[in-house]
Each structure stands twice: as structure tokens, then as C-alpha cells.
Design an enzyme around this catalytic site. Structure first.
Site, PDB file in Angstrom:
ATOM      1  N   ASP A  57       0.960  -1.091  -0.011  1.00 35.65           N
ATOM      2  CA  ASP A  57      -0.050   0.077   0.082  1.00 35.65           C
ATOM      3  C   ASP A  57       0.835   1.233   0.040  1.00 35.65           C
ATOM      4  O   ASP A  57       1.823   1.461   0.674  1.00 35.65           O
ATOM      5  CB  ASP A  57      -0.981   0.009   1.238  1.00 35.65           C
ATOM      6  CG  ASP A  57      -0.346  -0.233   2.577  1.00 35.65           C
ATOM      7  OD1 ASP A  57      -0.137   1.008   3.332  1.00 35.65           O
ATOM      8  OD2 ASP A  57       0.075  -1.421   2.880  1.00 35.65           O
ATOM      9  N   GLU A 144      -9.085   4.633  11.508  1.00 36.17           N
ATOM     10  CA  GLU A 144      -8.219   4.125  12.655  1.00 36.17           C
ATOM     11  C   GLU A 144      -7.968   5.390  13.508  1.00 36.17           C
ATOM     12  O   GLU A 144      -8.608   6.486  12.823  1.00 36.17           O
ATOM     13  CB  GLU A 144      -6.564   3.805  12.089  1.00 36.17           C
ATOM     14  CG  GLU A 144      -6.203   4.820  11.044  1.00 36.17           C
ATOM     15  CD  GLU A 144      -4.901   4.426  10.402  1.00 36.17           C
ATOM     16  OE1 GLU A 144      -3.708   4.194  11.208  1.00 36.17           O
ATOM     17  OE2 GLU A 144      -4.783   3.956   9.348  1.00 36.17           O
TER      18      GLU A 144
END
Length: 263
Positions: A57, A144
Site C-alpha cells: 500500500d 483508525e
């Protein structure tokens, strides 16, 4: 409803394929990893190298990328940062997804969620900036806690969190025709997601222990096991992930999700 059930079928097949025990592998020694790591972690017998499909990523911080070198190294997929909140676009998103496409690496954009703006504002922003042809694999919602943010440290209660992210994901699924993947961290999952969203793929961060330890009772599709990996074609540290299933599972799943939203 029929379409919804058909969208969930690949998930069921994937999760069933991921229930195989590690006893089916040789456990005498940990195999040599295919990618170097500046701060490697010993995961013991449940080492990520047991999984054949690896991916990365990335965001603008990866800088210039030699995509043919990345592809040649064995990277099988890439999640690319696209948007953040309701007003930020990653500077290199359009460049990265087009070059991943040219290199023949399956790709998907991800959105970093801010709890200081509404789910609809963020969905509108994502849809405005991410064309449908940038969506080979399903979109990813990155949720998150961001304690170091200079603009948004809001922490809503768990019910509000779940309502908001469900609204965001529903909007994306309706527009792109692909059910989003949820990326999360150990603490955020514990605080808000444990026991919920069982019909979604999860991409979990766990860089010190295996996800079966840090995400008890949570089936996962992708595991981010390091943020300090070294990938040919990319300068500096890069996140590396594995897919939970076999190589055949991977090819079957990609074929299904690539088709959705393109018919």
C-alpha cells in the site's frame, strides 16, 4: 437483494478458503522472506511468508516508482491512497493507479476517514476524485484513530462510528458496484468494530503478532505485517501485506471483483 447476495458470495468463498490450518505447511523452519525488511519481526510458525500473495500500500510519500521492478519482484496487488477527509487528494493518486494498471498490477484506491466531517461529505469527495476505471479491486476504507492529526482528533462513540462508516461504505458500494474493504488497526478495531461488519472483507494491521492473536474471532482477507519493507523499484520503507488465501483463491477473487461494477 439478489444482487447483494451475489456480491457476498465471493466473501464467503474467500473466508472458507482461509480457515485451513497452518499444520498443512512444513513448520520445521521459517522460510527466507522474498522481501527485505529494515526491522523484521519474527512471527514464528505463522510467518507471513506462508502466504503466496503479497502486495503493498502506497501514498505520495513513496515518490517515484519503477513499476516494472515492482511487478518483477512478485508484488501482486497495490492499495493506493486516493483521498482523505472531505477535501484532500493524494498528489500522486492518478499517476500511481494509471501506472499500476499499465504494469498489470491489480489496484484499488483507499480513503482515510476523518470523523470531523460527515460520511456523505467524504463519500461525495471520494466519488468526485476517483473515477470508476481507477477501481479494479474494491475500494478501501481506512479507519483508525489518528492521535497525531493537527486537524481532527475527534473520537466519536462506537455506535456513531459504525453508523458513519456504514453510510460511507453504502454510498461507495452503490456507486462503484463493489463492496468496500475495511482497513483498521488493533486499537480502533477493539474500540469500535469487534463483532460487527461480518459481511465485509477486513484488511488488518498487525506488525508485532499474527492477526489471530491481535484480532481474535475476526476473519481477515489482507494482513499488513510490516511498514518497513524494502521493495525493488521503490526508495525507502514500504508497507507490505499478504492475502489470506491461496494463489488460486486470489485469481478467482480478482476475476469476480474486477467484473463487478464494469458490466
Amino acid at each position: 437483494m439478489r444482487r447483494l447476495l451475489s456480491c457476498l458470495l465471493p466473501l464467503a468463498l474467500l473466508l472458507n478458503s482461509c480457515t485451513m490450518g497452518y499444520d498443512s505447511f512444513q513448520t520445521a523452519s521459517i522460510p527466507k522472506t522474498r522481501f527485505k525488511d529494515t526491522k523484521p519481526q519474527d512471527f514464528g510458525r505463522d510467518h507471513p511468508e506462508r502466504h503466496p500473495i503479497h502486495g503493498i500500500d502506497i501514498s505520495k510519500w513513496q515518490g517515484d516508482i519503477d513499476w516494472q521492478s515492482v511487478k518483477g519482484s512478485g508484488i501482486a496487488f497495490v492499495f493506493i491512497k486516493a483521498t482523505e477527509g472531505k477535501d484532500r487528494v493524494d498528489d500522486r493518486f492518478n499517476e500511481y493507479w494509471r501506472e499500476a494498471n499499465t504494469a498489470g498490477i491489480p489496484y484499488a484506491p483507499y480513503h482515510f476517514y476523518y470523523f470531523c466531517s460527515t460520511a456523505d461529505d467524504q463519500a461525495d469527495w471520494f466519488i468526485h476524485n476517483v473515477p470508476k476505471n481507477a477501481m479494479m479491486l474494491p475500494p478501501v476504507l481506512d479507519v483508525e484513530w489518528n492521535a497525531e492529526s493537527k486537524t481532527c482528533r475527534t473520537r466519536p462513540d462506537p455506535q456513531t462510528v459504525r453508523i458513519e462508516i456504514k453510510r460511507f461504505m453504502d454510498r461507495l458500494e452503490a456507486y462503484y458496484g463493489k463492496r468496500p474493504i475495511i482497513y483498521t488497526s488493533v486499537d480502533f478495531h477493539r474500540d469500535n468494530l469487534a463483532g460487527y461488519f461480518k459481511d465485509y472483507h477486513f484488511w488488518v494491521r498487525s506488525v508485532a503478532k499474527h492477526p489471530t492473536v491481535t484480532y481474535a474471532d475476526r476473519p481477515w482477507a489482507f494482513w499488513q505485517y510490516t511498514s518497513t519493507g524494502l521493495i525493488p523499484g521503490i526508495k525507502g520503507p514500504t508497507d507490505i501485506n499478504v492475502f489470506a488465501g491461496s494463489e488460486q483463491n486470489w485469481h478467482d477473487w480478482v476475476a469476480v471483483v474486477e467484473k463487478k461494477g464494469n458490466s
